[in-house]
Design a protein around this motif. Structure first.
Motif, PDB file in Angstrom:
ATOM      1  N   ASP A 303     -21.051  -1.836 -28.769  1.00 30.34           N
ATOM      2  CA  ASP A 303     -20.158  -2.089 -29.907  1.00 30.34           C
ATOM      3  C   ASP A 303     -20.752  -1.478 -31.171  1.00 30.34           C
ATOM      4  O   ASP A 303     -21.027  -2.153 -32.155  1.00 30.34           O
ATOM      5  CB  ASP A 303     -19.955  -3.597 -30.078  1.00 30.34           C
ATOM      6  N   GLN A 304     -20.960  -0.170 -31.103  1.00 34.46           N
ATOM      7  CA  GLN A 304     -21.455   0.575 -32.251  1.00 34.46           C
ATOM      8  C   GLN A 304     -21.096   2.039 -32.070  1.00 34.46           C
ATOM      9  O   GLN A 304     -20.598   2.441 -31.011  1.00 34.46           O
ATOM     10  CB  GLN A 304     -22.964   0.406 -32.395  1.00 34.46           C
ATOM     11  N   GLN A 305     -21.354   2.822 -33.093  1.00 35.81           N
ATOM     12  CA  GLN A 305     -21.001   4.233 -33.038  1.00 35.81           C
ATOM     13  C   GLN A 305     -22.178   5.008 -32.457  1.00 35.81           C
ATOM     14  O   GLN A 305     -23.196   5.200 -33.118  1.00 35.81           O
ATOM     15  CB  GLN A 305     -20.646   4.764 -34.447  1.00 35.81           C
ATOM     16  N   ILE A 306     -22.011   5.417 -31.204  1.00 34.85           N
ATOM     17  CA  ILE A 306     -23.067   6.154 -30.516  1.00 34.85           C
ATOM     18  C   ILE A 306     -22.434   7.071 -29.483  1.00 34.85           C
ATOM     19  O   ILE A 306     -21.418   6.729 -28.864  1.00 34.85           O
ATOM     20  CB  ILE A 306     -24.081   5.194 -29.845  1.00 34.85           C
ATOM     21  N   MET A 307     -23.012   8.233 -29.326  1.00 39.63           N
ATOM     22  CA  MET A 307     -22.561   9.176 -28.299  1.00 39.63           C
ATOM     23  C   MET A 307     -23.805   9.829 -27.710  1.00 39.63           C
ATOM     24  O   MET A 307     -24.378  10.735 -28.306  1.00 39.63           O
ATOM     25  CB  MET A 307     -21.620  10.225 -28.901  1.00 39.63           C
ATOM     26  N   ASP A 308     -24.214   9.308 -26.571  1.00 45.59           N
ATOM     27  CA  ASP A 308     -25.392   9.828 -25.877  1.00 45.59           C
ATOM     28  C   ASP A 308     -24.949  10.157 -24.454  1.00 45.59           C
ATOM     29  O   ASP A 308     -25.157   9.394 -23.527  1.00 45.59           O
ATOM     30  CB  ASP A 308     -26.503   8.789 -25.887  1.00 45.59           C
ATOM     31  N   TRP A 309     -24.313  11.322 -24.322  1.00 43.40           N
ATOM     32  CA  TRP A 309     -23.663  11.678 -23.064  1.00 43.40           C
ATOM     33  C   TRP A 309     -24.530  12.629 -22.255  1.00 43.40           C
ATOM     34  O   TRP A 309     -25.097  13.585 -22.790  1.00 43.40           O
ATOM     35  CB  TRP A 309     -22.312  12.351 -23.326  1.00 43.40           C
ATOM     36  N   ILE A 310     -24.575  12.360 -20.961  1.00 45.82           N
ATOM     37  CA  ILE A 310     -25.312  13.214 -20.031  1.00 45.82           C
ATOM     38  C   ILE A 310     -24.355  13.639 -18.924  1.00 45.82           C
ATOM     39  O   ILE A 310     -23.687  12.803 -18.317  1.00 45.82           O
ATOM     40  CB  ILE A 310     -26.522  12.467 -19.439  1.00 45.82           C
ATOM     41  N   ARG A 311     -24.262  14.930 -18.708  1.00 48.83           N
ATOM     42  CA  ARG A 311     -23.439  15.526 -17.651  1.00 48.83           C
ATOM     43  C   ARG A 311     -21.973  15.085 -17.753  1.00 48.83           C
ATOM     44  O   ARG A 311     -21.350  14.673 -16.772  1.00 48.83           O
ATOM     45  CB  ARG A 311     -24.005  15.183 -16.269  1.00 48.83           C
ATOM     46  N   ALA A 312     -21.437  15.190 -18.972  1.00 46.01           N
ATOM     47  CA  ALA A 312     -20.021  14.904 -19.187  1.00 46.01           C
ATOM     48  C   ALA A 312     -19.189  16.111 -18.747  1.00 46.01           C
ATOM     49  O   ALA A 312     -19.586  17.264 -18.935  1.00 46.01           O
ATOM     50  CB  ALA A 312     -19.758  14.593 -20.654  1.00 46.01           C
ATOM     51  N   ILE A 313     -18.002  15.838 -18.159  1.00 48.56           N
ATOM     52  CA  ILE A 313     -17.156  16.904 -17.612  1.00 48.56           C
ATOM     53  C   ILE A 313     -15.726  16.719 -18.107  1.00 48.56           C
ATOM     54  O   ILE A 313     -15.218  15.592 -18.157  1.00 48.56           O
ATOM     55  CB  ILE A 313     -17.188  16.896 -16.069  1.00 48.56           C
ATOM     56  N   HIS A 314     -15.086  17.825 -18.472  1.00 49.57           N
ATOM     57  CA  HIS A 314     -13.674  17.791 -18.857  1.00 49.57           C
ATOM     58  C   HIS A 314     -12.841  17.543 -17.597  1.00 49.57           C
ATOM     59  O   HIS A 314     -12.859  18.340 -16.658  1.00 49.57           O
ATOM     60  CB  HIS A 314     -13.279  19.121 -19.497  1.00 49.57           C
ATOM     61  N   PRO A 315     -12.096  16.411 -17.512  1.00 53.07           N
ATOM     62  CA  PRO A 315     -11.419  16.059 -16.256  1.00 53.07           C
ATOM     63  C   PRO A 315     -10.353  17.060 -15.820  1.00 53.07           C
ATOM     64  O   PRO A 315     -10.220  17.351 -14.634  1.00 53.07           O
ATOM     65  CB  PRO A 315     -10.802  14.689 -16.557  1.00 53.07           C
ATOM     66  N   LEU A 316      -9.598  17.604 -16.770  1.00 54.48           N
ATOM     67  CA  LEU A 316      -8.560  18.575 -16.402  1.00 54.48           C
ATOM     68  C   LEU A 316      -9.190  19.876 -15.919  1.00 54.48           C
ATOM     69  O   LEU A 316      -8.695  20.503 -14.969  1.00 54.48           O
ATOM     70  CB  LEU A 316      -7.636  18.835 -17.595  1.00 54.48           C
ATOM     71  N   LEU A 317     -10.272  20.285 -16.568  1.00 55.13           N
ATOM     72  CA  LEU A 317     -10.984  21.486 -16.132  1.00 55.13           C
ATOM     73  C   LEU A 317     -11.577  21.272 -14.741  1.00 55.13           C
ATOM     74  O   LEU A 317     -11.566  22.171 -13.894  1.00 55.13           O
ATOM     75  CB  LEU A 317     -12.088  21.808 -17.141  1.00 55.13           C
ATOM     76  N   TYR A 318     -12.064  20.059 -14.497  1.00 57.16           N
ATOM     77  CA  TYR A 318     -12.637  19.725 -13.191  1.00 57.16           C
ATOM     78  C   TYR A 318     -11.574  19.823 -12.087  1.00 57.16           C
ATOM     79  O   TYR A 318     -11.818  20.424 -11.034  1.00 57.16           O
ATOM     80  CB  TYR A 318     -13.219  18.316 -13.238  1.00 57.16           C
ATOM     81  N   LEU A 319     -10.392  19.252 -12.334  1.00 62.14           N
ATOM     82  CA  LEU A 319      -9.325  19.296 -11.333  1.00 62.14           C
ATOM     83  C   LEU A 319      -8.869  20.728 -11.090  1.00 62.14           C
ATOM     84  O   LEU A 319      -8.592  21.125  -9.949  1.00 62.14           O
ATOM     85  CB  LEU A 319      -8.145  18.431 -11.790  1.00 62.14           C
ATOM     86  N   SER A 320      -8.786  21.513 -12.151  1.00 67.30           N
ATOM     87  CA  SER A 320      -8.355  22.914 -12.020  1.00 67.30           C
ATOM     88  C   SER A 320      -9.383  23.734 -11.245  1.00 67.30           C
ATOM     89  O   SER A 320      -9.030  24.485 -10.326  1.00 67.30           O
ATOM     90  CB  SER A 320      -8.128  23.509 -13.409  1.00 67.30           C
ATOM     91  N   HIS A 321     -10.660  23.573 -11.570  1.00 66.96           N
ATOM     92  CA  HIS A 321     -11.704  24.349 -10.893  1.00 66.96           C
ATOM     93  C   HIS A 321     -11.903  23.897  -9.453  1.00 66.96           C
ATOM     94  O   HIS A 321     -12.300  24.695  -8.603  1.00 66.96           O
ATOM     95  CB  HIS A 321     -13.025  24.225 -11.663  1.00 66.96           C
ATOM     96  N   ARG A 322     -11.631  22.612  -9.197  1.00 65.95           N
ATOM     97  CA  ARG A 322     -11.796  22.116  -7.824  1.00 65.95           C
ATOM     98  C   ARG A 322     -10.817  22.812  -6.879  1.00 65.95           C
ATOM     99  O   ARG A 322     -11.151  23.102  -5.720  1.00 65.95           O
ATOM    100  CB  ARG A 322     -11.593  20.607  -7.791  1.00 65.95           C
ATOM    101  N   LYS A 323      -9.612  23.071  -7.348  1.00 67.94           N
ATOM    102  CA  LYS A 323      -8.642  23.786  -6.520  1.00 67.94           C
ATOM    103  C   LYS A 323      -9.114  25.194  -6.203  1.00 67.94           C
ATOM    104  O   LYS A 323      -8.778  25.746  -5.157  1.00 67.94           O
ATOM    105  CB  LYS A 323      -7.290  23.834  -7.240  1.00 67.94           C
TER     106      LYS A 323
END
Length: 857
Positions: A303-323
């Motif tokens: 419950d605070q402002q934080i963004m500590d992301w590891i190996r984040a993936i764009h879901p639409l790009l993921y679905l497109s590349h998976r095909k």
């Protein structure tokens, strides 16, 4: 607050909404997907995420979750609020099936609560107060059959009408078949023609040429005109009656449905509430299915402002590349108001994004605003959209494709400026549109806002555009806002380097292959690679040279140095990463060796404990054997020297047994003068048998001469030796003389005979009477259940001796099952007992393993 209004379309969330909606089972869930919106309420977002995460577990682990008949009957329920209206059969059938689904879902979570208490706590809480109306379901079952039709038994009147209707139809069928057979015999109708239905009346198909030969009413003709359908005059009245009965049936059904509708009308609000629960389950299920499809998880959320992301993936790009079977390069990014994690996360996979901690690149301070530079088509805009989309998904209650080691937070506002906002209608140019967005952001941004700006300061004259952009960046930083900004302006890169809270980042580019790597490096600005890209495209070399001359060699060198710094940084980061991986592997090996050593040590202790237990058992068994041997020596009244010799031999045996087995010395391997054992207990140990056999030879196989008192081994009766010829001996047992082998005899002392006089008498005239009495009283089975091992063994030993003497062919020993110890002791004795031919478990119908059956030779 979300800005601008078309935020979802710009980041691609509208497509996410469509994908989630496609996984719903009913309009109930689809409406919930349409209502799905961004929220900055931490508790609400957390609850939504946990509900979705729990449902992913249900999908993966449970096979019996009810997912049938998610039917939307809200319109039907709203319709019957008006008096006089009623539910038709299909609507009532849909209500029955969907209520059953609600009931099954509620029961599913109730059972899980009883079995595992908190298996799915948030979903169990959602289902806790939902009414499932089992009584209403039973009432509907009394009206409708399994196909959704009103039953004959729904009312007595309906049953009577349908019976009369059936009888009338059967009568008409008989009449028509009779008329049809007559017409067929007269050649008016083909042989394969049968009565059919037209306008609800039974008719006969006939050729137009013969229609006047069959009296009746023509109701219809075929499309070709080759067939007419005639209702014979004989059945007109009956068909009219069918019509009347069908009308009566319809009126009765309406009456039944109206009466039922009137009964449930007061419960409509509560029923509708249950359907809101069904809609919520459909919605959560669709989100869970979509999350599994994009390999999303529930990351730690604060419950605070934080963004500590590891190996984040764009879901639409993921679905497109998976095909297309193409990999997606994941993103690592960090925005924090305080100092970040002490070191970057470890990465093992090739192609993983490259990250320098904000703290390292910014002198140890936290970084709230990230200024990203780099070449065009290098992935800056995709990065911006990935951040915007994932944060929007998270705060809309959707799981996101990210590493479990990540940390996420809640932002109050999301502001976005990306793409061409030129508007002819509003007389806005591209730059004017950007400035309008900047005006709104400067006015409304705060410390809980996330700002995403693409090509900051672009669209106008570079010098003034860069200056305005720098001033705006200064305002955002003063407001303690969070943000990601992409730019090509050098002054913004310099600002990020000089101001706390702002940090540079670069999209990496392979200068040798001349292609982007789509990886983010935080801590240094990136080069635009303008000269290299122009040369790759094929721009004339003289044009490139002239452009380089105009900007000056210092600028060219600075850009070159910047590229070298980025290249060197990548190299050393790769080296450092390899070292980290080696250290991690070393730690894993150390931990594994430590675990293996502890396992080996535990096994060693177990083996030692088992060995000690085995030693204890062996010594206890040997003790018993020793006691029996000493008892026999006493009974034989051997000389004192011989007794001392036997004791010493046994003590030596005890010591050799302990030394050879390398087992701890266990106290108690001595003779117990209070032992009550009267029969030898067979020990199947080679060394013990050898010692005992040697001792027996010393006592019983002493030299036998004429005149000695002897007895046959294993028997109690004594006799006198009359004659010895080689190995054959003649012995007188009272008045009876017999010949036997020398090795079957044992010498008996006079003292022993005196001691055993009551038990061992020389054969007399009364001996046959004693044996007859023993045979008469002998029982074919003995019960030793409840006895201790020593007592049971003694009783069985006497019993077997008596059985052999009485010449019994078969006996039963009842020892029970229990732990099996008593059974084992008895069977070890039976293996060496003289005269025993065979022993086995009793038949399962008569006691099985609890009884041993013994057969004699």
């Amino acid at each position: 607050m979300i800005y601008p209004e078309n935020f979802e379309q710009k980041i691609g969330f509208d497509k996410i909404r469509e994908l989630v909606s496609a996984r719903c089972l009913s309009p109930l869930g689809e409406e919930k997907v349409a209502e799905m919106a961004f929220s900055s309420n931490y508790e609400f977002v957390r609850k939504q995420l946990y509900q979705t995460q729990e449902f992913t577990r249900i999908i993966q682990e449970e096979d019996n979750f009810p997912a049938n008949y998610f039917l939307d009957v809200r319109e039907a329920l709203k319709k019957i609020r008006i008096e006089g209206t009623y539910l038709i059969e299909k609507e009532l059938f849909d209500i029955r099936r969907s209520l059953e689904t609600i009931n099954e879902i509620v029961r599913f979570f109730q059972l899980k609560r009883e079995e595992e208490s908190n298996a799915y706590p948030h979903l169990q809480e959602l289902a806790a107060d939902v009414a499932s109306f089992p009584q209403l379901t039973r009432q509907i079952d009394a009206i409708l059959d399994k196909f959704g039709q009103v039953k004959d038994s729904a009312s007595p009147e309906l049953g009577a009408i349908r019976r009369q209707l059936t009888q009338t139809i059967n009568g008409i069928s008989k009449t028509l078949n009779s008329i049809l057979r007559t017409a067929q015999s007269e050649g008016l109708v083909d042989k394969d023609v049968a009565p059919t239905m037209r306008d609800g009346r039974l008719v006969i198909p006939i050729s137009p040429a013969f229609k006047r030969k069959l009296k009746g009413i023509v109701h219809d003709e075929s499309a070709t005109g080759k067939t007419v359908f005639i209702e014979p005059a004989e059945v007109v009245e009956a068909n009219n009656k069918i019509r009347e009965l069908e009308s009566e049936e319809k009126r009765e059904i309406i009456r039944i449905l109206t009466a039922f509708t009137n009964r449930i009308r007061p419960e409509i609000p509560e029923i509708l509430h249950s359907y809101l629960f069904l809609a919520e389950i459909d919605f959560i299920r669709a989100k869970a299915l979509f999350g599994l499809d994009i390999e999303a998880i529930l990351p730690p959320i604060e419950d605070q402002q934080i963004m500590d992301w590891i190996r984040a993936i764009h879901p639409l790009l993921y679905l497109s590349h998976r095909k297309q079977n193409k990999p997606v390069v994941p993103l690592d990014i960090e925005l924090t108001a305080s100092s970040p994690r002490p070191s970057p996360p470890e990465r093992g996979a090739a192609g993983a994004s490259h990250l320098l901690s904000c703290g390292e690149g910014a002198g140890g301070r936290g970084c709230r605003i990230l200024v990203i530079s780099g070449p065009n088509a290098g992935g800056k805009s995709v990065l911006l959209k990935t951040v915007g989309l994932l944060q929007y998904m998270l705060q809309s209650g959707l799981l996101i494709p990210i590493s479990e080691r990540s940390k996420t937070g809640i932002f109050k506002d999301l502001f976005l400026d990306i793409g061409d906002e030129q508007s002819i209608e509003n007389d806005l140019s591209t730059y004017s549109s950007h400035l309008t967005n900047m005006k709104f952001m400067v006015k409304n941004a705060g410390p809980k806002s996330l700002i995403l700006i693409d090509e900051f300061g672009g669209g106008t004259e570079p010098q003034i555009g860069g200056a305005i952009a720098e001033a705006l960046l200064h305002r955002f930083n003063d407001k303690q806002s969070f943000g990601i900004i992409t730019t090509h302006y050098q002054n913004l890169k310099t600002f990020a380097e000089d101001h706390e809270g702002v940090v540079n980042g670069a999209m990496l580019y392979d200068r040798h292959e001349m292609q982007p790597l789509f990886k983010l490096s935080i801590g240094n600005p990136g080069s635009s690679f303008a000269i290299e890209i122009a040369r790759k495209i094929g721009l004339p070399e003289d044009v490139i040279a002239e452009a380089s001359e105009k900007v000056g060699q210092d600028y060219i060198d600075m850009d070159k140095y910047l590229q070298d710094i980025v290249r060197d940084k990548r190299y050393w980061e790769s080296k450092r990463q390899n070292i980290r991986q080696q250290e991690k592997r070393l730690e894993e090996l150390t931990e594994r060796y430590k675990t293996d050593w502890e396992k080996i040590e535990n096994e060693r202790k177990e083996i030692k404990a088992k060995a000690q237990a085995e030693a204890g058992r062996l010594i206890a068994e040997t003790n018993a054997k020793i006691e029996n041997t000493i008892r026999e020596i006493r009974e034989a009244q051997a000389e004192k020297e011989k007794t001392k010799e036997a004791r010493k031999t046994l003590e030596d045996f005890k010591q050799s047994l302990q030394d050879s087995s390398d087992l701890p010395v266990i106290a108690g391997l001595t003779r117990n003068p209070k032992s009550s054992v009267k029969r030898p207990y067979p020990i199947h140990r080679k060394t013990v048998n050898q010692e005992i056999a040697g001792q027996a030879r010393n006592d019983s196989n002493a030299e036998i001469a004429v005149g000695d008192t002897v007895r046959i081994k294993g028997q109690h009766t004594a006799g006198q030796v009359l004659e010895i010829k080689g190995k054959n001996v003649t012995v007188a047992f009272g008045a009876l003389k017999t010949s036997t082998k020398l090795d079957q005899l044992e010498k008996v002392s006079n003292n022993q005979l005196k001691k055993e006089t009551p038990k061992m008498q020389v054969i007399s005239a009364n001996s046959s009477d004693t044996m007859s009495e023993k045979k008469l009283n002998f029982k074919p089975e003995i019960d030793v259940r409840g006895m201790r091992g020593e007592e049971a063994l003694q009783a069985v030993t006497y019993y077997i001796d008596d059985a052999v003497q009485c010449n019994v062919g078969r006996v039963r020993i009842l020892h029970g099952t229990g732990t099996g110890a008593l059974r084992q002791i008895i069977r070890e004795y039976l293996r060496v007992a003289p005269g025993v031919k065979h022993f086995q478990d009793e038949h399962v119908q008569f006691g099985g393993a609890g009884i041993t059956v013994v057969e004699f030779e």
